[in-house]
Design a protein around this motif. Structure first.
Motif, PDB file in Angstrom:
ATOM      1  N   GLY A   1     -37.966   9.188  67.456  1.00 49.00           N
ATOM      2  CA  GLY A   1     -37.912  10.124  68.568  1.00 49.00           C
ATOM      3  C   GLY A   1     -39.064   9.998  69.541  1.00 49.00           C
ATOM      4  O   GLY A   1     -39.501   8.900  69.890  1.00 49.00           O
ATOM      5  N   ALA A   2     -39.563  11.151  69.976  1.00 49.64           N
ATOM      6  CA  ALA A   2     -40.628  11.187  70.980  1.00 49.64           C
ATOM      7  C   ALA A   2     -41.895  10.506  70.490  1.00 49.64           C
ATOM      8  O   ALA A   2     -42.603   9.851  71.262  1.00 49.64           O
ATOM      9  CB  ALA A   2     -40.925  12.641  71.366  1.00 49.64           C
ATOM     10  N   ALA A   3     -42.184  10.646  69.210  1.00 48.38           N
ATOM     11  CA  ALA A   3     -43.391  10.018  68.667  1.00 48.38           C
ATOM     12  C   ALA A   3     -43.296   8.497  68.756  1.00 48.38           C
ATOM     13  O   ALA A   3     -44.272   7.816  69.087  1.00 48.38           O
ATOM     14  CB  ALA A   3     -43.623  10.454  67.222  1.00 48.38           C
ATOM     15  N   LEU A   4     -42.121   7.949  68.496  1.00 48.53           N
ATOM     16  CA  LEU A   4     -41.932   6.500  68.591  1.00 48.53           C
ATOM     17  C   LEU A   4     -42.016   6.051  70.046  1.00 48.53           C
ATOM     18  O   LEU A   4     -42.635   5.036  70.358  1.00 48.53           O
ATOM     19  CB  LEU A   4     -40.602   6.087  67.973  1.00 48.53           C
ATOM     20  N   LYS A   5     -41.430   6.812  70.947  1.00 47.52           N
ATOM     21  CA  LYS A   5     -41.507   6.474  72.372  1.00 47.52           C
ATOM     22  C   LYS A   5     -42.960   6.438  72.834  1.00 47.52           C
ATOM     23  O   LYS A   5     -43.347   5.574  73.619  1.00 47.52           O
ATOM     24  CB  LYS A   5     -40.704   7.470  73.206  1.00 47.52           C
ATOM     25  N   ALA A   6     -43.768   7.386  72.354  1.00 50.31           N
ATOM     26  CA  ALA A   6     -45.183   7.406  72.721  1.00 50.31           C
ATOM     27  C   ALA A   6     -45.903   6.168  72.201  1.00 50.31           C
ATOM     28  O   ALA A   6     -46.728   5.576  72.899  1.00 50.31           O
ATOM     29  CB  ALA A   6     -45.842   8.689  72.191  1.00 50.31           C
ATOM     30  N   LEU A   7     -45.575   5.763  70.982  1.00 51.98           N
ATOM     31  CA  LEU A   7     -46.180   4.544  70.425  1.00 51.98           C
ATOM     32  C   LEU A   7     -45.793   3.317  71.230  1.00 51.98           C
ATOM     33  O   LEU A   7     -46.624   2.452  71.511  1.00 51.98           O
ATOM     34  CB  LEU A   7     -45.754   4.354  68.969  1.00 51.98           C
ATOM     35  N   VAL A   8     -44.530   3.231  71.591  1.00 53.47           N
ATOM     36  CA  VAL A   8     -44.057   2.097  72.381  1.00 53.47           C
ATOM     37  C   VAL A   8     -44.805   2.039  73.707  1.00 53.47           C
ATOM     38  O   VAL A   8     -45.282   0.983  74.123  1.00 53.47           O
ATOM     39  CB  VAL A   8     -42.527   2.158  72.608  1.00 53.47           C
ATOM     40  N   ALA A   9     -44.928   3.188  74.373  1.00 53.36           N
ATOM     41  CA  ALA A   9     -45.646   3.240  75.653  1.00 53.36           C
ATOM     42  C   ALA A   9     -47.105   2.841  75.475  1.00 53.36           C
ATOM     43  O   ALA A   9     -47.668   2.111  76.297  1.00 53.36           O
ATOM     44  CB  ALA A   9     -45.546   4.642  76.250  1.00 53.36           C
ATOM     45  N   GLU A  10     -47.700   3.302  74.401  1.00 51.93           N
ATOM     46  CA  GLU A  10     -49.105   2.987  74.130  1.00 51.93           C
ATOM     47  C   GLU A  10     -49.332   1.491  73.914  1.00 51.93           C
ATOM     48  O   GLU A  10     -50.356   0.950  74.277  1.00 51.93           O
ATOM     49  CB  GLU A  10     -49.555   3.771  72.884  1.00 51.93           C
TER      50      GLU A  10
ATOM     51  N   THR B   1     -39.808  -8.481  57.711  1.00 54.79           N
ATOM     52  CA  THR B   1     -39.758  -8.506  59.168  1.00 54.79           C
ATOM     53  C   THR B   1     -38.347  -8.219  59.677  1.00 54.79           C
ATOM     54  O   THR B   1     -38.168  -7.486  60.652  1.00 54.79           O
ATOM     55  CB  THR B   1     -40.269  -9.858  59.700  1.00 54.79           C
ATOM     56  N   ALA B   2     -37.344  -8.785  59.028  1.00 52.73           N
ATOM     57  CA  ALA B   2     -35.966  -8.560  59.459  1.00 52.73           C
ATOM     58  C   ALA B   2     -35.604  -7.078  59.405  1.00 52.73           C
ATOM     59  O   ALA B   2     -34.913  -6.560  60.297  1.00 52.73           O
ATOM     60  CB  ALA B   2     -35.002  -9.371  58.592  1.00 52.73           C
ATOM     61  N   ASP B   3     -36.078  -6.374  58.380  1.00 50.03           N
ATOM     62  CA  ASP B   3     -35.791  -4.944  58.269  1.00 50.03           C
ATOM     63  C   ASP B   3     -36.469  -4.163  59.388  1.00 50.03           C
ATOM     64  O   ASP B   3     -35.876  -3.248  59.976  1.00 50.03           O
ATOM     65  CB  ASP B   3     -36.255  -4.405  56.913  1.00 50.03           C
ATOM     66  N   VAL B   4     -37.726  -4.516  59.676  1.00 44.73           N
ATOM     67  CA  VAL B   4     -38.462  -3.831  60.746  1.00 44.73           C
ATOM     68  C   VAL B   4     -37.792  -4.112  62.092  1.00 44.73           C
ATOM     69  O   VAL B   4     -37.615  -3.217  62.919  1.00 44.73           O
ATOM     70  CB  VAL B   4     -39.945  -4.263  60.769  1.00 44.73           C
ATOM     71  N   ARG B   5     -37.382  -5.365  62.309  1.00 48.35           N
ATOM     72  CA  ARG B   5     -36.731  -5.754  63.559  1.00 48.35           C
ATOM     73  C   ARG B   5     -35.417  -4.977  63.740  1.00 48.35           C
ATOM     74  O   ARG B   5     -35.143  -4.427  64.809  1.00 48.35           O
ATOM     75  CB  ARG B   5     -36.460  -7.259  63.543  1.00 48.35           C
ATOM     76  N   THR B   6     -34.613  -4.895  62.684  1.00 52.38           N
ATOM     77  CA  THR B   6     -33.347  -4.161  62.738  1.00 52.38           C
ATOM     78  C   THR B   6     -33.585  -2.688  63.025  1.00 52.38           C
ATOM     79  O   THR B   6     -32.918  -2.074  63.866  1.00 52.38           O
ATOM     80  CB  THR B   6     -32.573  -4.325  61.407  1.00 52.38           C
ATOM     81  N   TRP B   7     -34.574  -2.095  62.331  1.00 49.62           N
ATOM     82  CA  TRP B   7     -34.915  -0.692  62.545  1.00 49.62           C
ATOM     83  C   TRP B   7     -35.355  -0.466  63.989  1.00 49.62           C
ATOM     84  O   TRP B   7     -34.894   0.476  64.650  1.00 49.62           O
ATOM     85  CB  TRP B   7     -36.016  -0.263  61.572  1.00 49.62           C
ATOM     86  N   ALA B   8     -36.253  -1.321  64.488  1.00 50.97           N
ATOM     87  CA  ALA B   8     -36.772  -1.155  65.844  1.00 50.97           C
ATOM     88  C   ALA B   8     -35.633  -1.197  66.863  1.00 50.97           C
ATOM     89  O   ALA B   8     -35.561  -0.355  67.759  1.00 50.97           O
ATOM     90  CB  ALA B   8     -37.814  -2.234  66.138  1.00 50.97           C
ATOM     91  N   LYS B   9     -34.750  -2.168  66.715  1.00 50.08           N
ATOM     92  CA  LYS B   9     -33.623  -2.278  67.650  1.00 50.08           C
ATOM     93  C   LYS B   9     -32.728  -1.041  67.578  1.00 50.08           C
ATOM     94  O   LYS B   9     -32.257  -0.548  68.596  1.00 50.08           O
ATOM     95  CB  LYS B   9     -32.824  -3.544  67.365  1.00 50.08           C
ATOM     96  N   SER B  10     -32.509  -0.521  66.360  1.00 48.72           N
ATOM     97  CA  SER B  10     -31.668   0.671  66.207  1.00 48.72           C
ATOM     98  C   SER B  10     -32.315   1.901  66.833  1.00 48.72           C
ATOM     99  O   SER B  10     -31.632   2.852  67.206  1.00 48.72           O
ATOM    100  CB  SER B  10     -31.354   0.937  64.733  1.00 48.72           C
ATOM    101  N   GLU B  11     -33.654   1.872  66.968  1.00 49.62           N
ATOM    102  CA  GLU B  11     -34.390   2.979  67.577  1.00 49.62           C
ATOM    103  C   GLU B  11     -34.590   2.770  69.080  1.00 49.62           C
ATOM    104  O   GLU B  11     -35.255   3.555  69.742  1.00 49.62           O
ATOM    105  CB  GLU B  11     -35.765   3.131  66.896  1.00 49.62           C
ATOM    106  N   GLY B  12     -34.040   1.651  69.611  1.00 49.65           N
ATOM    107  CA  GLY B  12     -34.151   1.386  71.039  1.00 49.65           C
ATOM    108  C   GLY B  12     -35.433   0.691  71.457  1.00 49.65           C
ATOM    109  O   GLY B  12     -35.770   0.651  72.636  1.00 49.65           O
ATOM    110  N   VAL B  13     -36.161   0.157  70.489  1.00 47.97           N
ATOM    111  CA  VAL B  13     -37.404  -0.554  70.788  1.00 47.97           C
ATOM    112  C   VAL B  13     -37.077  -2.023  71.036  1.00 47.97           C
ATOM    113  O   VAL B  13     -36.401  -2.655  70.231  1.00 47.97           O
ATOM    114  CB  VAL B  13     -38.415  -0.428  69.620  1.00 47.97           C
ATOM    115  N   SER B  14     -37.555  -2.545  72.153  1.00 46.00           N
ATOM    116  CA  SER B  14     -37.307  -3.941  72.492  1.00 46.00           C
ATOM    117  C   SER B  14     -38.235  -4.837  71.677  1.00 46.00           C
ATOM    118  O   SER B  14     -39.461  -4.731  71.776  1.00 46.00           O
ATOM    119  CB  SER B  14     -37.548  -4.154  73.985  1.00 46.00           C
TER     120      SER B  14
END
Length: 126
Positions: free
Chosen positions: A113-122, A79-92
């Motif tokens: 990138g754009a694919a991650l932004k779309a997932l976040v929005a979804e 979980t810590a790795d996923v959390r660190t990655w998400a924050k580095s990608e700008g995901v709250s």
């Protein structure tokens, strides 16, 4: 003396592993793997740009006992790795607590990138 290199990779959820002696073959595998990753990133970006979103379907949960349904240690990313990655990608994401399953999947598939932004929005209302 014989020198070999251990090759390990995962493609579409399938794991591959083997010892390869020829450095040219190792380079060829690496080149093909890099091309695959680049093509996949391009596909994700094109889908996101076109407004095509991934569909998540709820499957009925299998009937299992509590002991079997618990996640085994080491069966996925930390979980810590996923959390660190998400924050580095700008995901709250929250600083503590459980993360959503789609975040683990995005982490494992190296979505960005754009694919991650779309997932976040979804998943913003999850």
């Amino acid at each position: 003396m014989k020198v070999v290199q251990l090759v390990q990779l995962e493609v579409e959820g399938e794991e591959y592993e083997g010892h390869v002696e020829d450095p040219k073959v190792v380079a060829q595998i690496q080149k093909a793997s890099d091309a695959y990753e680049k093509a996949l990133e391009g596909l994700h970006a094109a889908l996101a740009e076109a407004g095509v979103n991934r569909v998540y379907r709820e499957n009925p949960a299998p009937k299992v006992t509590a002991a079997v349904s618990k996640k085994k240690a080491g069966s996925g990313p930390e979980t810590a790795d996923v959390r660190t990655w998400a924050k580095s990608e700008g995901v709250s994401v929250p600083d503590r607590g459980r993360l959503k399953d789609w975040l683990y999947e995005a982490y494992e598939k190296k979505v960005s990138g754009a694919a991650l932004k779309a997932l976040v929005a979804e998943h913003q209302n999850d």
